[in-house]
Design a protein around this motif. Structure first.
Motif, short mmCIF file in Angstrom:
data_model
loop_
_atom_site.label_atom_id
_atom_site.label_comp_id
_atom_site.label_asym_id
_atom_site.label_seq_id
_atom_site.Cartn_x
_atom_site.Cartn_y
_atom_site.Cartn_z
N ASP A 192 13.09 16.45 2.14
CA ASP A 192 12.86 17.39 3.23
C ASP A 192 11.89 16.83 4.25
OD1 ASP A 192 13.10 20.07 4.45
OD2 ASP A 192 11.00 20.25 3.86
N TYR A 193 10.89 16.06 3.79
CA TYR A 193 9.93 15.48 4.72
C TYR A 193 10.61 14.46 5.63
CZ TYR A 193 5.86 12.96 6.45
OH TYR A 193 4.92 12.36 7.25
N VAL A 194 11.58 13.71 5.10
CA VAL A 194 12.26 12.69 5.90
C VAL A 194 13.31 13.31 6.81
CG1 VAL A 194 13.73 10.65 5.77
CG2 VAL A 194 11.81 10.90 4.19
N LEU A 195 14.11 14.25 6.28
CA LEU A 195 15.24 14.80 7.04
C LEU A 195 14.92 16.07 7.80
CD1 LEU A 195 18.11 14.27 4.43
CD2 LEU A 195 17.37 12.74 6.27
N ARG A 196 13.82 16.74 7.48
CA ARG A 196 13.46 18.01 8.13
C ARG A 196 14.64 18.98 8.06
NH1 ARG A 196 8.45 16.73 10.74
NH2 ARG A 196 7.84 14.83 9.66
N THR A 197 15.06 19.30 6.83
CA THR A 197 16.26 20.12 6.63
C THR A 197 16.05 21.54 7.16
OG1 THR A 197 15.45 20.64 4.41
CG2 THR A 197 16.97 18.81 4.61
N PRO A 198 17.12 22.19 7.60
CA PRO A 198 17.01 23.56 8.10
C PRO A 198 16.78 24.55 6.96
CG PRO A 198 19.29 22.84 8.13
CD PRO A 198 18.48 21.64 7.76
N ALA A 199 16.41 25.77 7.34
CA ALA A 199 16.06 26.79 6.36
C ALA A 199 17.25 27.17 5.49
CB ALA A 199 15.50 28.02 7.07
N TRP A 200 18.45 27.28 6.08
CA TRP A 200 19.60 27.69 5.30
C TRP A 200 19.94 26.67 4.21
CZ3 TRP A 200 23.86 24.61 4.97
CH2 TRP A 200 24.03 23.62 5.96
N MET A 201 19.75 25.40 4.52
CA MET A 201 20.03 24.37 3.52
C MET A 201 19.01 24.43 2.38
SD MET A 201 20.44 20.27 4.11
CE MET A 201 21.76 20.56 5.31
N ARG A 202 17.74 24.67 2.73
CA ARG A 202 16.72 24.79 1.70
C ARG A 202 16.92 26.05 0.85
NH1 ARG A 202 12.30 25.70 4.59
NH2 ARG A 202 13.08 25.16 6.66
N THR A 203 17.44 27.11 1.45
CA THR A 203 17.73 28.32 0.69
C THR A 203 18.85 28.08 -0.32
OG1 THR A 203 17.05 29.69 2.58
CG2 THR A 203 18.38 30.74 0.87
N LEU A 204 19.90 27.41 0.12
CA LEU A 204 20.99 27.08 -0.81
C LEU A 204 20.49 26.18 -1.94
CD1 LEU A 204 24.04 26.44 1.57
CD2 LEU A 204 23.60 28.42 0.10
N ALA A 205 19.66 25.22 -1.61
CA ALA A 205 19.11 24.35 -2.64
C ALA A 205 18.26 25.12 -3.63
CB ALA A 205 18.30 23.22 -1.99
N LEU A 206 17.49 26.09 -3.15
CA LEU A 206 16.65 26.90 -4.03
C LEU A 206 17.51 27.73 -4.97
CD1 LEU A 206 13.85 27.93 -4.85
CD2 LEU A 206 14.06 29.65 -3.04
N VAL A 207 18.55 28.35 -4.46
CA VAL A 207 19.44 29.17 -5.30
C VAL A 207 20.14 28.30 -6.33
CG1 VAL A 207 21.49 30.63 -5.28
CG2 VAL A 207 19.75 30.92 -3.52
N PHE A 208 20.62 27.14 -5.90
CA PHE A 208 21.31 26.23 -6.81
C PHE A 208 20.35 25.73 -7.89
CE2 PHE A 208 22.99 21.94 -7.83
CZ PHE A 208 24.22 22.33 -8.34
N GLY A 209 19.15 25.38 -7.50
CA GLY A 209 18.17 24.90 -8.48
C GLY A 209 17.76 25.98 -9.46
N ALA A 210 17.60 27.23 -8.97
CA ALA A 210 17.25 28.32 -9.88
C ALA A 210 18.36 28.58 -10.88
CB ALA A 210 16.95 29.58 -9.07
N ALA A 211 19.62 28.45 -10.44
CA ALA A 211 20.74 28.64 -11.36
C ALA A 211 20.75 27.56 -12.44
CB ALA A 211 22.06 28.64 -10.58
N ILE A 212 20.50 26.32 -12.04
CA ILE A 212 20.46 25.23 -13.02
C ILE A 212 19.30 25.43 -14.00
CG2 ILE A 212 20.06 22.75 -13.29
CD1 ILE A 212 21.56 22.28 -10.76
N LEU A 213 18.15 25.84 -13.48
CA LEU A 213 16.99 26.07 -14.35
C LEU A 213 17.28 27.19 -15.35
CD1 LEU A 213 14.06 25.59 -15.13
CD2 LEU A 213 13.38 27.15 -13.30
N GLY A 214 17.90 28.26 -14.88
CA GLY A 214 18.25 29.34 -15.80
C GLY A 214 19.21 28.89 -16.88
N GLY A 215 20.20 28.05 -16.48
CA GLY A 215 21.13 27.54 -17.48
C GLY A 215 20.45 26.65 -18.51
#
Length: 260
Positions: free
Chosen positions: A68-91
């Motif tokens: 994120d520091y290199v690419l300066r990703t937008p908020a929607w992309m970081r939100t999707l990444a957060l949801v995806f990561g939370a799902a993996i963590l729960g699994g």
């Protein structure tokens, strides 16, 4: 008239007395030792899997923060990444950590595993411990079968007293996982100490992607024009100071957009 002797298959003691029933204190201590061993095994399993999960989370956050520091990703992309990561963590928690917390094998099954270990064979528990655990209820009976079961149970219990619980457990996987987790946590803590501001921004951008947290600009230009008033129609010299640039200052390209 010859007396008839019945061979029961169980040798009487030197005085001809039948075998005693199982001693509750000795058998109870052996069973309690197995329960303690089961608790140690559950603790090691939880430590191993929990450490790996924590290490993966820390490594994922460090990697995502760098991207994120290199690419300066937008908020929607970081939100999707957060949801995806939370799902993996729960699994991961549901599939690996929850079964470890529920680890409670039957004492007979645990005794069979102990019998196969080098420490169990060394004290002579092979083929004996599981039988003694399985017959502990029957050994309380006062009949012939109870006396036979009592001999097996007492012998298994006495030999189990010489067994150290940690001698039959492999602690290396848990120690390895804990060491890797400790190294990753130390790296994350060092980053927080060295760059507290950037660490705070990165954490808020990753964990709160809808927030207004933003990385510092890679380039920054400030107004250095000293003229406050000038005559109409006269040329206005404009000066700017390059404060921050990703490249060398002499290679920086500065564009000025103005409107009259």
């Amino acid at each position: 008239m010859n007396e008839e002797r019945t061979n029961s298959g169980v040798e009487d003691g030197p005085s001809g007395e039948p075998a005693p029933a199982a001693q509750p204190g000795v058998v109870g201590a052996a069973v309690e030792r197995l329960r303690t061993l089961r608790g140690y095994a559950r603790w090691l399993l939880v430590t191993q899997r929990g450490a790996w999960i924590i290490g993966l989370v820390v490594m994922a956050l460090l990697g995502a923060g760098l991207v994120d520091y290199v690419l300066r990703t937008p908020a929607w992309m970081r939100t999707l990444a957060l949801v995806f990561g939370a799902a993996i963590l729960g699994g991961l928690v549901w599939r690996h950590l929850v079964p470890a917390l529920r680890f409670r094998p039957d004492l007979e099954a645990l005794a069979l595993r102990v019998e196969r270990t080098p420490a169990g064979r060394e004290v002579g528990l092979a083929g004996l411990l599981a039988s003694g655990v399985g017959l502990r209820e029957q050994a309380r009976a006062g009949d012939l079968g109870g006396r036979m079961a009592a001999r097996v149970t007492i012998e298994a219990a006495q030999r189990a007293r010489r067994l150290a619980p940690l001698s039959v457990l492999n602690v290396r996987p848990a120690m390895r996982a804990a060491l890797v987790c400790l190294v990753l946590l130390t790296a994350a803590l060092a980053l927080v100490v060295v760059q507290p501001a950037l660490s705070s921004i990165g954490a808020r951008r990753l964990l709160l992607p809808w927030s207004a947290a933003a990385w510092p600009l890679r380039s920054q230009v400030v107004d250095a024009t000293s003229t406050r008033f000038h005559a109409l129609g006269a040329a206005l010299p404009i000066r700017a100071g390059l404060v921050r640039s990703p490249d060398k200052p002499e290679a920086a390209l500065v564009e000025l957009h103005y409107r009259l």
